[in-house]
Structures are given as structure tokens and as C-alpha cells.
Design an enzyme around this catalytic site. Structure first.
Site, PDB file in Angstrom:
ATOM      1  N   LYS A  45     -38.475 -90.637  50.708  1.00 38.87           N
ATOM      2  CA  LYS A  45     -38.345 -89.280  51.720  1.00 38.87           C
ATOM      3  C   LYS A  45     -38.370 -87.900  50.411  1.00 38.87           C
ATOM      4  O   LYS A  45     -39.968 -87.245  50.061  1.00 38.87           O
ATOM      5  CB  LYS A  45     -37.217 -88.436  52.203  1.00 38.87           C
ATOM      6  CG  LYS A  45     -37.169 -86.005  52.181  1.00 38.87           C
ATOM      7  CD  LYS A  45     -35.531 -86.604  52.583  1.00 38.87           C
ATOM      8  CE  LYS A  45     -34.959 -86.513  51.522  1.00 38.87           C
ATOM      9  NZ  LYS A  45     -34.691 -85.729  50.629  1.00 38.87           N
ATOM     10  N   THR A  46     -38.027 -88.119  49.311  1.00 40.08           N
ATOM     11  CA  THR A  46     -38.613 -87.749  47.883  1.00 40.08           C
ATOM     12  C   THR A  46     -40.129 -88.043  47.262  1.00 40.08           C
ATOM     13  O   THR A  46     -40.799 -87.444  47.055  1.00 40.08           O
ATOM     14  CB  THR A  46     -37.552 -87.968  47.206  1.00 40.08           C
ATOM     15  OG1 THR A  46     -36.423 -87.613  47.651  1.00 40.08           O
ATOM     16  CG2 THR A  46     -38.082 -87.325  45.973  1.00 40.08           C
ATOM     17  N   ASP A  96     -37.311 -79.544  51.260  1.00 41.22           N
ATOM     18  CA  ASP A  96     -37.034 -80.721  51.316  1.00 41.22           C
ATOM     19  C   ASP A  96     -35.576 -80.444  52.279  1.00 41.22           C
ATOM     20  O   ASP A  96     -35.099 -79.033  51.769  1.00 41.22           O
ATOM     21  CB  ASP A  96     -36.389 -80.416  49.858  1.00 41.22           C
ATOM     22  CG  ASP A  96     -35.995 -82.359  49.683  1.00 41.22           C
ATOM     23  OD1 ASP A  96     -35.467 -82.975  51.265  1.00 41.22           O
ATOM     24  OD2 ASP A  96     -35.593 -82.765  48.808  1.00 41.22           O
ATOM     25  N   GLU A  97     -34.664 -81.063  53.012  1.00 42.78           N
ATOM     26  CA  GLU A  97     -33.670 -80.888  53.385  1.00 42.78           C
ATOM     27  C   GLU A  97     -33.503 -79.969  54.404  1.00 42.78           C
ATOM     28  O   GLU A  97     -32.554 -78.790  54.448  1.00 42.78           O
ATOM     29  CB  GLU A  97     -32.557 -80.371  52.368  1.00 42.78           C
ATOM     30  CG  GLU A  97     -32.307 -81.955  51.224  1.00 42.78           C
ATOM     31  CD  GLU A  97     -31.508 -83.081  52.064  1.00 42.78           C
ATOM     32  OE1 GLU A  97     -31.675 -83.341  52.870  1.00 42.78           O
ATOM     33  OE2 GLU A  97     -31.666 -84.389  50.644  1.00 42.78           O
ATOM     34  N   GLN A 147     -28.297 -86.047  59.726  1.00 44.11           N
ATOM     35  CA  GLN A 147     -27.778 -86.082  57.993  1.00 44.11           C
ATOM     36  C   GLN A 147     -27.082 -85.064  57.916  1.00 44.11           C
ATOM     37  O   GLN A 147     -27.068 -84.411  56.611  1.00 44.11           O
ATOM     38  CB  GLN A 147     -28.978 -86.375  57.151  1.00 44.11           C
ATOM     39  CG  GLN A 147     -28.628 -88.388  57.189  1.00 44.11           C
ATOM     40  CD  GLN A 147     -28.724 -88.695  56.182  1.00 44.11           C
ATOM     41  OE1 GLN A 147     -28.616 -88.679  55.018  1.00 44.11           O
ATOM     42  NE2 GLN A 147     -30.315 -88.605  55.421  1.00 44.11           N
ATOM     43  N   ARG A 171     -24.887 -95.165  52.553  1.00 42.10           N
ATOM     44  CA  ARG A 171     -24.690 -94.619  51.512  1.00 42.10           C
ATOM     45  C   ARG A 171     -24.520 -96.539  50.836  1.00 42.10           C
ATOM     46  O   ARG A 171     -25.280 -96.558  50.280  1.00 42.10           O
ATOM     47  CB  ARG A 171     -23.485 -94.508  51.258  1.00 42.10           C
ATOM     48  CG  ARG A 171     -23.386 -92.685  51.355  1.00 42.10           C
ATOM     49  CD  ARG A 171     -24.604 -91.271  51.142  1.00 42.10           C
ATOM     50  NE  ARG A 171     -25.361 -92.156  52.304  1.00 42.10           N
ATOM     51  CZ  ARG A 171     -26.484 -91.369  52.655  1.00 42.10           C
ATOM     52  NH1 ARG A 171     -27.137 -91.267  51.430  1.00 42.10           N
ATOM     53  NH2 ARG A 171     -27.149 -90.914  53.405  1.00 42.10           N
TER      54      ARG A 171
END
Length: 750
Positions: free
Chosen positions: A33-34, A217-218, A248, A615
Site C-alpha cells: 500500500k505505501t 492513506d488508511e 482492517q 501480522r
């Protein structure tokens, strides 16, 4: 093809090279994503579609914003210092600084952090003569911030009862006070920026003309006001590039609104959602478990994570008899991983609730394994625990000045700093303790009996400067003396329980809007006392306090030292580890009990489980305990529904097994039972099967008097289960009510 985009996968490439249009990018965990966000910015600049000053990029943490700028600078030879890249609060602050006059703010306005804001509210409530028990300052703070995040001023909040009207009144006075002092809180930054753009057409058009591209973002974590701010800023011209993952979204308690993603799709006429589903973090079995879990949620935008890295190892599952056995298992597995060459910093131990960390920390302490609590404090270092220990220390030894100073006015009882300073001066003159000085000034002539509770009377020696705090000091002295008298005759766990209730610590955190975690930690302190008695066979308060001091971070790793990572699942979001242990997978714990009373609560818990599972890169452990200490008593639990939702083919049980049927309807999922069988350890699982209270096959019945070798005489008040899973609830005279598995309880009829 440009080197900038040459290594992107097809979906990433599509997202990065989109023409000037708004887009929703559904980015799964570990899907890059980043990388997509920063490469999109660099691509737009490199291809000449926009200048660096024509981009506005919003994220949720300063750390993420700095990382974004560093990555952009590594891709392009540009100066990123003038770019509008930052958090919502940071960007709104920048806008308000530039237009402070239009916003009605002084040029050098100050920003209140959460602690400063609370201090202002406390000062205001005191000036208004408000009852801080009826209107706890933290609850007033939550009310004000929640209203602001909904975009509402005090005059716009609807009220339906006297309590709400009083809260609105506090909000109005708080607004006036902040305007008078020229200060703003975090929520005010966004609200005032939104109001500025709403009413000032010239400024609004200026920023709409400047920012051709807005990247977020997010996006799943945006609240209602943040979305309205973005929508207002973008207008009809800017291309909004929203990146997020509805699976998420785990911050509803902070105001995050997953519905913003669907609203964005409609408001910005999104024709296609780009899905980043290739995962570069985890092996296949871990992703398959996450995918299967999250499909049980309704209303998803939908995606399916996959990897080219192969299936990897099965997910290991451990069914522990007790929470202490669970902790011991984790310690041994950590040692094995360490022996295999996995460094401790790449091993994470996750839990749903902060209170769970105590048992785990205790096991790590005994094993001399260094650990670090990420995003939080060690159990015995947490604020509420230190308050509770201070009361216990004062009960054990009234001469303890540090303990007295910590809690003399907590919870608030009207003893100000000036009174404390004068008391310290008196202690200095006498050359003794504060308690001794207090005894000189405050003579408690009443007799304190074991039944006096906190109503014991104390007569205050006449001193002119003591008139104002007189009532508070009398109450404090009476409280400590009465607790000392009562606690002399109680076993250690009941000492802790008595102190929590009579000191009003439990009531204080119970009244706080966000005090649930702290209350759980206080209840865990009762468990700590119970466990200490069992392990050390010592019922003395002094010994327990020594134990608490020794465990207060003795083995937490120092800076730079390799250490096991302990954290809540919420804290783990955005992180990844070679190996992950997820403990406490039991109904009522994960999913949490509170989720049952909230709309969409269980679905948010499932998203939290999804975050926990994803994770792990290589190895994932899931564990639960058949029995766990709660409020000083042993409770028997059933495994979490989330375990049931993971296919058996992905799991590896780490003990000899027997088959125990667990039906879907046991958890109230609304689906028909599949008859699915979960493999369980030989101890059996206290599942929630059909009620047996009227079963002729059982020799036990409600109302029957029984005797237990350890707990003594009691009476059965409830029965459940069948076969090896039968259990009874027994009310014992000395130790309260307990659930007992009949297979191990060794009950005898009285």
C-alpha cells in the site's frame, strides 16, 4: 517503461498510472500500500501531470507522513519540504496558521494536547461547581470531542434530557474559555478548518485550484468530519486517490466510519475499485485463514489475499488447561524459536486486552526472557495499577510518603496542592513522615472497628488554613484507618477487592467513558493477588507488594536490546513479524464481551482478528485456555468462534486430541450448525452444549448441597453440558461462585 514503475505488479501499475480521476484502491494487508501511494505521487510529478505543490497527501500518523516524504525524496531529485504531506491535524494546523485572522484565531494560537484539554475541563467544571462524580471530566471531554468530530458546535447538539443539556452547557462554556485563551484542541483544528473553508468561498476556491491531486492513506479510518473536509477541499476538480482496507477498520471507538468508503464510491462516482490482493508478507496458509475468517462479515467491498510464496507451515493451535499453562507454553515455544535462530524482536505476543499481559509478563519474568511492551506500559507500571498499589502500600505502612502523595487526592476529595505543601512543611519541622504530621494535625479520636467501613469519624485539629480541605482530609484519614482495620481480617485477594471498591478507584474508572481497559487491569490485580497466594503460599500484603515491586519491569528490555514484543492487537496494526502468538482466543475475551451489546461489534472484533492473523509472516500460533482467572475466581470458557471459522485443514493441534463437537449456534451466529468437529486436547473443552439441568442422566441437580476438597461446602446454582463437558456452577460460602468441570471437580454430595 520508467524504472519508477518497472517492478510493480499489474494491479499496482494500474493504480499508479491512473489518469486524472478519483479512485478507490482496496489494499489488502501486506500488498504494498505505501509503495503504491508514494510511487503514485512520484509518477505524477515525474510525468509532468502535476507540480509538487499541487499535491495534498493525508495520512494518520506523523511517522507515516515522514516515511512517505523520505520515499518520495529517494525516487525523485526534488525538495519535499514545501509539499503538503501530513496528518489531518497537521495539515489543518498549517491552514489555520496561514489564515488565522479569517479563522478567528490569534496568530500564535496554542494547541492543547489531550492532557492539557482535560486540565482545562477540570478547571472549568470546578469553577461551575459541577459534581465530578455525576459529570466525570473525562466523560465531558469525550462528549465535547465526539460532538466536534461530528461537525457540531454546542448550539447544534440535540438534547433529550437534563443530563445531555448539562453536557451541552459545559461544551458551550468550554468553547468560550478556549476562545478567550486563544487555544484549540485537536478536534477543533479540523472543525475550525472545515468551517473556514465552508464560509470563505475565496479560500475554498484557492485551495481547490491549487490541489489537483488529493491522496488519502488508511481511508477506512476516517471519521465523518474528516470525510466532509476532504470532500469540501476536493470539490469537482481534484482527483482523490483513496487507499484503504475495509477489512482492517478497527477504530470505531475512535469515530472511524467504514461507511465512508461506500459513500466515497457513490459521491465521487467511482467506476472501478482497484484491488491489491497479492500479499508480499505471509505464507499461504496464514492468508487462507484470514480470507476465510473475514468472509463471515457482511457488507464488505470484498477481496481475497494470495501469495506466490507457497502454503508454508500450518497454523499451530494450543488448548491450555489454564491461562498459566498457556503462558508457559508460549515461553517454551519462544525458547525453541530462539534456538532455531529467530531473533526475539521478530517474535510478537498479541492479546485482545491489556489486562492479559500480567500472566504473560510473569511467565517471561520467571524465564528471564527480555520483553518490551509496545505502545503501552508494563502491567505493574500502568497508572491505575500504581494508584491501587499506593493504597495497598499505605494500608500496609502508613509511613510511606510516596504512596500517600500519590493518592491523597485521587480520586479527588478536595485536598489541594497548597494543603499538601503545608503538610510537607509540617513533616519537615517534625522530622517525620507525612502520616505522622497528619496525625499531629488530624487527630482521629473515633474508634475504628472492622464494620466501620469508610464512615468512620475523624476530628480535625483546629488550624486556620485547614478549614477548606478539612472535610477531604478527615475523609482520607478515616478511609485509610478503616481499610487497615477491615483488611487485617481478610485474605489477600479480598483485601485488594475491598480496597478497589472503598477507595472509589473502581467507581472512578467505571464512570469514565474510556475506562473499561483500566477497570479490567484493576480486576486483573485481584487475579494477581490470588495467583500469588497459590504460588508463594503467602497471604501477607507485604509479601505481595514486594513481589509487585520485583516484577515491575525488571526484565523489560532496555533500548537497543533484542526483546520479545508484547502488544494488544490494536497496537500491532501496521507491523509484521516472523512469528506471532495470539493468546486468549475465548468467547468473552476475543471476541470481547462488550462487542455483543454493540451494533456491528462482533464484525469489528472479527476485523481485529483478521489484523492479528495477517501480522505473521512465517509462523502463527493460536492459543486459548479452558480456565482463566477473572475477578479473583476461576472461570471456565469456550473457545472463540473465530477458531471455529478457520478450516481444519490449515490447523495443527500441538497435543494428543479427542473430538469435541462445537456447533455454530453455540455462539449465536445465526447460521445452522454444520456438525463440524474441532480436534481438542485430551482435557476436553467446556463448550456450551445443550442444557442438562433437567437431565435424568446427571446425578447433579440445581439446589443440591455439595462439598469440594478445596473450596468447602456449597450449593449448585446452575448446570450445563453433557458427557465429559458437563459443568456446574457452585456457590461456596467462603470463596464465592465458581464454574467447575465435573470430570475434574471431585465434588461429593453433602
Amino acid at each position: 517503461m520508467s524504472a519508477l514503475i518497472s517492478e510493480l505488479n499489474p494491479e499496482q501499475l494500474e493504480a499508479v498510472t491512473l489518469p486524472h480521476q478519483s479512485a478507490l484502491v482496496l489494499a489488502g494487508a501486506g500488498s504494498g500500500k505505501t509503495r503504491v501511494l508514494t510511487t503514485r505521487i512520484a509518477y505524477l510529478i515525474q510525468s509532468g501531470q502535476v507540480s509538487p505543490h499541487g499535491i495534498l497527501a493525508v495520512t494518520f500518523t506523523n511517522k507515516a507522513a515522514k516515511e512517505m516524504l523520505v520515499r518520495i525524496a529517494s525516487m525523485l531529485p526534488i525538495d519535499t519540504r514545501g509539499m503538503w504531506v501530513g496528518t489531518f491535524h497537521g495539515l489543518c494546523n498549517r491552514m489555520l496558521r496561514a489564515h488565522h485572522q479569517d479563522a478567528g484565531l490569534p496568530q500564535a494560537f496554542q494547541i492543547l494536547d489531550s492532557a492539557d484539554q482535560l486540565a482545562v475541563i477540570k478547571r472549568l467544571l470546578k469553577a461551575l461547581g459541577a459534581d465530578d462524580e455525576k459529570f466525570p471530566p473525562r466523560q465531558v471531554q469525550w462528549f465535547i470531542n465526539n460532538a466536534k468530530e461530528e461537525g457540531l458546535r454546542a448550539s447544534q447538539v440535540e438534547t433529550y434530557d437534563d443530563f445531555a443539556r448539562k453536557m451541552v452547557e459545559f461544551y458551550r462554556f468550554y468553547e468560550q474559555q478556549c476562545n478567550k485563551e486563544g487555544v484549540v484542541d485537536f478536534a477543533e483544528l479540523l472543525l475550525r478548518s472545515y468551517e473556514l473553508l465552508t464560509r470563505n468561498e475565496h479560500l475554498r476556491e484557492h485551495y481547490r485550484g491549487r490541489f489537483d491531486h488529493v491522496l488519502v492513506d488508511e481511508f477506512q479510518d476516517t471519521n465523518r468530519l474528516q470525510y466532509k473536509w476532504l470532500k469540501l477541499l476536493a470539490g469537482n476538480r481534484a482527483a482523490v486517490f483513496a487507499v484503504g482496507d475495509d477489512d482492517q477498520s478497527i477504530y470505531a471507538f475512535r469515530g472511524a466510519n467504514t461507511g465512508n468508503m461506500k459513500d466515497f464510491e457513490k459521491d465521487f462516482r467511482i467506476s472501478k475499485i482497484i484491488k491489491l490482493e497479492q500479499n508480499y508478507r505471509s505464507h499461504g496458509n496464514i492468508l487462507d485463514a484470514a480470507n476465510t475468517l473475514i468472509r463471515n462479515n457482511s457488507g464488505r467491498l470484498g477481496k481475497n489475499l494470495w501469495t506466490s510464496e507457497g502454503h508454508g507451515e500450518p497454523i499451530r493451535v494450543y488448548n491450555a488447561p489454564t491461562d498459566f499453562d498457556e503462558a508457559s507454553f508460549i515461553v517454551e515455544e519462544v525458547k525453541s524459536l530462539r534456538a532455531e535462530g529467530v531473533v526475539l524482536s521478530q517474535i510478537a505476543l498479541l492479546y485482545r486486552s491489556n489486562a492479559q499481559s500480567r500472566v504473560l509478563e510473569h511467565a517471561l519474568f520467571n524465564a528471564s526472557l527480555p520483553y518490551r511492551v509496545y505502545g503501552g506500559m508494563r502491567f505493574f507500571e500502568r497508572q491505575e495499577i500504581k494508584h491501587a498499589l499506593a493504597y495497598l502500600r499505605l494500608i500496609a505502612n502508613p509511613e510511606d510518603d510516596n504512596a500517600l502523595l500519590r493518592i491523597i487526592n485521587f480520586p479527588v476529595r478536595g485536598i489541594g496542592m497548597r494543603s499538601v505543601e503545608q503538610l510537607q512543611d509540617e513533616a519537615g519541622r517534625q522530622g517525620g513522615s507525612l502520616w505522622a504530621a497528619m496525625g499531629h494535625k488530624y487527630r482521629g479520636d473515633a474508634a475504628f472497628g472492622p464494620n466501620s467501613g469508610d464512615k468512620a469519624q475523624v476530628r480535625l485539629e483546629s488550624k486556620p488554613w485547614l478549614d477548606k480541605p478539612k472535610k477531604g482530609v478527615e475523609g482520607f484519614v478515616a478511609l485509610i484507618e478503616s481499610m487497615r482495620q477491615v483488611c487485617e481480617k481478610l485474605p489477600l485477594p479480598e483485601v485488594v477487592e475491598h480496597m478497589l471498591e472503598h477507595s472509589r478507584l473502581a467507581a472512578y474508572y467505571r464512570a469514565e467513558r474510556e475506562g473499561a481497559d483500566r477497570l479490567e487491569n484493576l480486576n486483573e490485580l485481584i487475579n494477581a493477588a490470588t495467583s500469588f497466594v497459590h504460588e508463594a503460599e503467602d497471604d501477607s500484603l507485604t509479601a505481595f507488594l514486594s513481589h509487585a515491586s520485583l516484577e515491575a519491569g525488571e526484565h523489560q528490555a532496555g533500548g537497543g536490546q533484542e526483546a520479545l514484543q508484547l502488544m494488544t492487537v490494536h497496537s500491532a496494526k501496521g507491523l509484521e513479524f516472523h512469528s506471532v502468538f495470539l493468546s486468549g482466543l475465548e468467547e468473552g475475551l476475543f471476541p470481547h464481551d462488550n462487542s455483543r451489546n454493540e451494533v456491528g461489534g462482533v464484525e469489528e472484533e472479527r476485523r481485529l482478528m483478521y489484523v492479528a492473523v495477517t501480522r505473521a509472516r512465517r509462523r502463527l500460533y493460536l492459543s486459548f485456555a479452558q480456565s482463566r482467572m477473572l475477578h479473583g475466581q476461576t472461570r471456565y470458557n469456550i473457545p472463540s468462534r473465530f477458531l471455529h471459522e478457520i478450516p481444519d485443514s490449515l490447523l495443527k493441534w500441538l497435543q494428543p486430541v479427542q473430538k469435541v463437537a462445537i456447533r455454530n449456534e453455540d455462539w449465536g451466529t445465526g447460521r445452522k450448525g454444520s456438525g463440524r468437529v474441532i480436534h481438542e486436547p485430551g482435557h476436553g473443552v467446556p463448550a456450551r452444549p445443550a442444557d442438562i439441568r433437567d437431565s435424568a442422566a446427571s446425578q447433579w441437580r440445581i439446589g443440591q448441597n455439595v462439598t469440594h476438597a478445596r473450596f468447602g461446602a456449597g450449593v449448585i446454582v446452575n448446570c450445563e453440558g453433557h458427557g465429559a463437558d458437563s459443568r456446574v456452577e457452585v456457590r461456596f460460602g467462603r470463596t464465592g461462585t465458581k464454574w467447575l468441570l465435573l470430570e475434574y471437580a471431585k465434588l461429593t454430595p453433602a
